[in-house]
Structures are given as structure tokens and as C-alpha cells.
Design a protein around this motif. Structure first.
Motif, PDB file in Angstrom:
ATOM      1  N   MET A   1       0.840  -1.182   0.000  1.00  0.00           N
ATOM      2  CA  MET A   1       0.000   0.000   0.000  1.00  0.00           C
ATOM      3  C   MET A   1       0.882   1.242   0.000  1.00  0.00           C
ATOM      4  SD  MET A   1      -3.316  -0.457   0.142  1.00  0.00           S
ATOM      5  CE  MET A   1      -4.717  -0.839   1.107  1.00  0.00           C
ATOM      6  N   PRO A   2       0.477   2.286  -0.732  1.00  0.00           N
ATOM      7  CA  PRO A   2       1.230   3.537  -0.691  1.00  0.00           C
ATOM      8  C   PRO A   2       1.251   4.096   0.729  1.00  0.00           C
ATOM      9  CG  PRO A   2      -0.333   3.550  -2.489  1.00  0.00           C
ATOM     10  CD  PRO A   2      -0.619   2.338  -1.663  1.00  0.00           C
ATOM     11  N   GLU A   3       2.246   4.907   0.994  1.00  0.00           N
ATOM     12  CA  GLU A   3       2.414   5.480   2.324  1.00  0.00           C
ATOM     13  C   GLU A   3       1.221   6.347   2.721  1.00  0.00           C
ATOM     14  OE1 GLU A   3       5.352   8.728   4.372  1.00  0.00           O
ATOM     15  OE2 GLU A   3       6.145   7.458   2.773  1.00  0.00           O
ATOM     16  N   ILE A   4       0.681   7.121   1.786  1.00  0.00           N
ATOM     17  CA  ILE A   4      -0.397   8.059   2.106  1.00  0.00           C
ATOM     18  C   ILE A   4      -1.714   7.486   1.599  1.00  0.00           C
ATOM     19  CG2 ILE A   4      -1.302  10.378   1.728  1.00  0.00           C
ATOM     20  CD1 ILE A   4       1.628  11.239   1.230  1.00  0.00           C
ATOM     21  N   LEU A   5      -2.617   7.173   2.492  1.00  0.00           N
ATOM     22  CA  LEU A   5      -3.918   6.645   2.097  1.00  0.00           C
ATOM     23  C   LEU A   5      -5.045   7.614   2.369  1.00  0.00           C
ATOM     24  CD1 LEU A   5      -3.608   2.935   3.232  1.00  0.00           C
ATOM     25  CD2 LEU A   5      -3.403   3.881   0.936  1.00  0.00           C
ATOM     26  N   ARG A   6      -4.801   8.620   3.174  1.00  0.00           N
ATOM     27  CA  ARG A   6      -5.833   9.590   3.507  1.00  0.00           C
ATOM     28  C   ARG A   6      -5.180  10.954   3.574  1.00  0.00           C
ATOM     29  NH1 ARG A   6      -7.763  12.048   7.959  1.00  0.00           N
ATOM     30  NH2 ARG A   6      -9.986  12.415   8.064  1.00  0.00           N
ATOM     31  N   LEU A   7      -5.731  11.893   2.827  1.00  0.00           N
ATOM     32  CA  LEU A   7      -5.213  13.256   2.823  1.00  0.00           C
ATOM     33  C   LEU A   7      -6.379  14.192   3.103  1.00  0.00           C
ATOM     34  CD1 LEU A   7      -4.058  11.757  -0.072  1.00  0.00           C
ATOM     35  CD2 LEU A   7      -2.443  13.563   0.352  1.00  0.00           C
ATOM     36  N   SER A   8      -6.120  15.255   3.861  1.00  0.00           N
ATOM     37  CA  SER A   8      -7.197  16.184   4.171  1.00  0.00           C
ATOM     38  C   SER A   8      -6.651  17.591   4.315  1.00  0.00           C
ATOM     39  CB  SER A   8      -7.903  15.774   5.465  1.00  0.00           C
ATOM     40  OG  SER A   8      -8.969  16.669   5.747  1.00  0.00           O
ATOM     41  N   GLY A  62      -0.181  -0.332  -8.088  1.00  0.00           N
ATOM     42  CA  GLY A  62      -0.528  -0.251  -9.506  1.00  0.00           C
ATOM     43  C   GLY A  62      -0.481   1.155 -10.063  1.00  0.00           C
ATOM     44  N   PRO A  63      -0.771   1.295 -11.362  1.00  0.00           N
ATOM     45  CA  PRO A  63      -0.552   2.565 -12.064  1.00  0.00           C
ATOM     46  C   PRO A  63      -1.598   3.651 -11.837  1.00  0.00           C
ATOM     47  CG  PRO A  63      -1.432   0.942 -13.581  1.00  0.00           C
ATOM     48  CD  PRO A  63      -1.185   0.228 -12.271  1.00  0.00           C
ATOM     49  N   VAL A  64      -2.671   3.362 -11.099  1.00  0.00           N
ATOM     50  CA  VAL A  64      -3.693   4.379 -10.847  1.00  0.00           C
ATOM     51  C   VAL A  64      -4.056   4.361  -9.368  1.00  0.00           C
ATOM     52  CG1 VAL A  64      -6.018   5.202 -11.414  1.00  0.00           C
ATOM     53  CG2 VAL A  64      -4.628   4.105 -13.194  1.00  0.00           C
ATOM     54  N   HIS A  65      -3.968   5.525  -8.738  1.00  0.00           N
ATOM     55  CA  HIS A  65      -4.413   5.690  -7.351  1.00  0.00           C
ATOM     56  C   HIS A  65      -5.734   6.454  -7.410  1.00  0.00           C
ATOM     57  CE1 HIS A  65       0.031   5.499  -5.851  1.00  0.00           C
ATOM     58  NE2 HIS A  65      -0.371   4.388  -6.429  1.00  0.00           N
ATOM     59  N   THR A  66      -6.822   5.763  -7.156  1.00  0.00           N
ATOM     60  CA  THR A  66      -8.148   6.370  -7.214  1.00  0.00           C
ATOM     61  C   THR A  66      -8.616   6.704  -5.807  1.00  0.00           C
ATOM     62  OG1 THR A  66      -8.708   5.166  -9.219  1.00  0.00           O
ATOM     63  CG2 THR A  66     -10.547   6.056  -7.942  1.00  0.00           C
ATOM     64  N   PHE A  67      -8.969   7.962  -5.631  1.00  0.00           N
ATOM     65  CA  PHE A  67      -9.469   8.451  -4.351  1.00  0.00           C
ATOM     66  C   PHE A  67     -10.945   8.808  -4.462  1.00  0.00           C
ATOM     67  CE2 PHE A  67      -4.973   9.758  -4.150  1.00  0.00           C
ATOM     68  CZ  PHE A  67      -4.620   9.396  -2.861  1.00  0.00           C
ATOM     69  N   GLY A  68     -11.664   8.608  -3.379  1.00  0.00           N
ATOM     70  CA  GLY A  68     -12.954   9.242  -3.214  1.00  0.00           C
ATOM     71  C   GLY A  68     -12.710  10.636  -2.674  1.00  0.00           C
ATOM     72  N   VAL A  69     -13.414  11.617  -3.239  1.00  0.00           N
ATOM     73  CA  VAL A  69     -13.361  12.994  -2.742  1.00  0.00           C
ATOM     74  C   VAL A  69     -14.504  13.106  -1.749  1.00  0.00           C
ATOM     75  CG1 VAL A  69     -13.543  15.437  -3.346  1.00  0.00           C
ATOM     76  CG2 VAL A  69     -12.436  13.832  -4.938  1.00  0.00           C
ATOM     77  N   ARG A  70     -14.169  13.377  -0.498  1.00  0.00           N
ATOM     78  CA  ARG A  70     -15.185  13.387   0.559  1.00  0.00           C
ATOM     79  C   ARG A  70     -15.213  14.746   1.255  1.00  0.00           C
ATOM     80  NH1 ARG A  70     -15.951   7.875   0.595  1.00  0.00           N
ATOM     81  NH2 ARG A  70     -14.125   6.741  -0.144  1.00  0.00           N
ATOM     82  N   THR A  71     -16.402  15.162   1.607  1.00  0.00           N
ATOM     83  CA  THR A  71     -16.580  16.365   2.414  1.00  0.00           C
ATOM     84  C   THR A  71     -17.793  16.129   3.298  1.00  0.00           C
ATOM     85  OG1 THR A  71     -16.663  18.780   2.401  1.00  0.00           O
ATOM     86  CG2 THR A  71     -18.002  17.649   0.743  1.00  0.00           C
ATOM     87  N   LEU A 118      -0.199  16.840  -3.831  1.00  0.00           N
ATOM     88  CA  LEU A 118       0.631  16.497  -2.680  1.00  0.00           C
ATOM     89  C   LEU A 118       0.919  15.000  -2.654  1.00  0.00           C
ATOM     90  CD1 LEU A 118      -0.981  18.696   0.112  1.00  0.00           C
ATOM     91  CD2 LEU A 118       1.260  19.008  -0.951  1.00  0.00           C
ATOM     92  N   HIS A 119      -0.104  14.199  -2.920  1.00  0.00           N
ATOM     93  CA  HIS A 119       0.081  12.750  -2.962  1.00  0.00           C
ATOM     94  C   HIS A 119       1.068  12.373  -4.065  1.00  0.00           C
ATOM     95  CE1 HIS A 119      -0.660   8.484  -2.988  1.00  0.00           C
ATOM     96  NE2 HIS A 119      -0.958   8.553  -4.276  1.00  0.00           N
ATOM     97  N   ALA A 120       0.879  12.923  -5.254  1.00  0.00           N
ATOM     98  CA  ALA A 120       1.752  12.596  -6.385  1.00  0.00           C
ATOM     99  C   ALA A 120       3.201  12.944  -6.066  1.00  0.00           C
ATOM    100  CB  ALA A 120       1.285  13.329  -7.640  1.00  0.00           C
ATOM    101  N   ALA A 121       3.415  14.117  -5.483  1.00  0.00           N
ATOM    102  CA  ALA A 121       4.774  14.528  -5.122  1.00  0.00           C
ATOM    103  C   ALA A 121       5.358  13.603  -4.056  1.00  0.00           C
ATOM    104  CB  ALA A 121       4.785  15.977  -4.639  1.00  0.00           C
ATOM    105  N   ALA A 122       4.532  13.204  -3.099  1.00  0.00           N
ATOM    106  CA  ALA A 122       5.009  12.342  -2.015  1.00  0.00           C
ATOM    107  C   ALA A 122       5.437  10.970  -2.513  1.00  0.00           C
ATOM    108  CB  ALA A 122       3.930  12.205  -0.945  1.00  0.00           C
ATOM    109  N   VAL A 123       4.868  10.527  -3.617  1.00  0.00           N
ATOM    110  CA  VAL A 123       5.244   9.209  -4.160  1.00  0.00           C
ATOM    111  C   VAL A 123       6.206   9.342  -5.336  1.00  0.00           C
ATOM    112  CG1 VAL A 123       3.228   8.005  -3.249  1.00  0.00           C
ATOM    113  CG2 VAL A 123       3.134   8.989  -5.541  1.00  0.00           C
TER     114      VAL A 123
END
Length: 179
Positions: A1-8, A62-71, A118-123
């Protein structure tokens, strides 16, 4: 799993999509998402298969990190950070995003794009690309508000016109986002 799974950023949270998001996605899908992002109306089976693929990508790097955008604790849309696409050079990622109608016009897509950068830069990415159909003016506006610069118009493999927006992911945005 990538290091960052939740960003806010305190208003928008990005976290991986799960099977519990299928109903919300199907309820939120509209003609604009179908036209600009999905390529066709979603079915329960197709959305479940997509979510399973995204979970596999997370699990295997894998080649795509798909996030749900939540608010407000609610799924408001999705954003993909796409690596290893045929039109990218090493170090680049493509971002693809869409919000459900009830959440548009609130600045949430701009916030989500900034978090995805931020996620892209972190990885390890050093440049983010957003490719937008020139008729999709709201998406182009999100790119500009998120610090992207228009660089060119091209045609994709299907012959469709695309405007390219680029943002360099400098050391100043390589800070670790809230997790």
C-alpha cells in the motif's frame, strides 16, 4: 500500500474508494460525469468491478491511485492520480477528476486537485498533467485555480482534442499533507 492513504485539508478528504461507495457513486453520476469522465453510464456491476480494480492498484502499487473525494463525511466525487500512461514521461502523473452535481461550484474540486498533487509529489512525481476537452470549461477552470498552466492542445488516440495543463511539483509542495 502507498504510504499516504488519507489526505485532508480540513474541508476535503481524499481516501481510497471502497465497495461501500458504489451506491453513492451511482446516485451521484450525471450526464456531465458520463460525458467528460466515465465514457458511459455506470452499472452496479461495472462500478463494483472498477472499485475492485482500484483496490488492487492500491494493494499492489498499480498505475492508478483512485481516491474518493469526501466532504462532510459524504462521497462528493472521485479523483485519479494516473502513473505510467502512454502519453506521460517518467516523473509525470495525469489527474482525472469529477464531482457529483450537488457538490460542484464550492471549490471542492480545486481542493481535491491540490491534495492529489501532494500525494503525487510524495510518491515521487515531479510534474502533474491535467488533460481537458476544450469544451469542458469548468474542468479547465479547476486546473487553472489549482496552479496549472496551459501548455498545448493535442489530439488523443481517438482523435479528440485535449488541452494540456501542467503543474510542476516542486519541493515546496512536497510537504506531507495531513493524514
Amino acid at each position: 500500500m502507498p504510504e499516504i492513504l488519507r489526505l485532508s485539508d480540513g474541508t476535503v478528504t481524499l481516501s481510497p474508494l471502497g465497495l461501500n461507495d458504489v451506491d453513492a457513486h451511482l446516485a451521484g453520476e450525471d450526464d456531465q460525469l458520463v460525458r467528460w469522465l466515465n465514457g458511459g453510464p455506470g452499472t452496479r456491476a461495472a462500478v463494483e468491478a472498477h472499485v475492485r480494480r482500484t483496490l488492487e492498484h492500491w494493494a499492489t502499487g498499480g498505475p492508478v491511485h483512485t481516491f474518493g473525494v469526501r466532504t462532510e463525511g459524504i462521497l462528493a466525487g472521485t479523483i485519479d492520480v494516473q502513473f505510467d500512461q502512454p502519453y506521460l514521461v517518467p516523473g509525470q502523473v495525469n489527474l482525472a477528476y469529477g464531482l457529483y452535481p450537488a457538490w460542484r461550484g464550492r471549490g471542492l474540486a480545486t481542493r481535491a486537485v491540490r491534495l492529489a498533487c501532494l500525494h503525487a509529489a510524495a510518491v515521487g512525481a515531479n510534474q502533474a498533467i491535467i488533460r481537458v476537452d476544450p469544451d469542458n470549461t469548468p474542468s479547465a477552470a479547476v486546473a487553472r485555480r489549482s496552479g496549472f498552466t496551459y501548455v498545448k492542445r493535442s489530439r488523443d488516440e481517438d482523435g479528440d482534442r485535449l488541452d494540456w495543463y501542467v503543474r510542476h511539483l516542486t519541493a515546496s509542495i512536497r510537504q506531507r499533507p495531513q493524514s
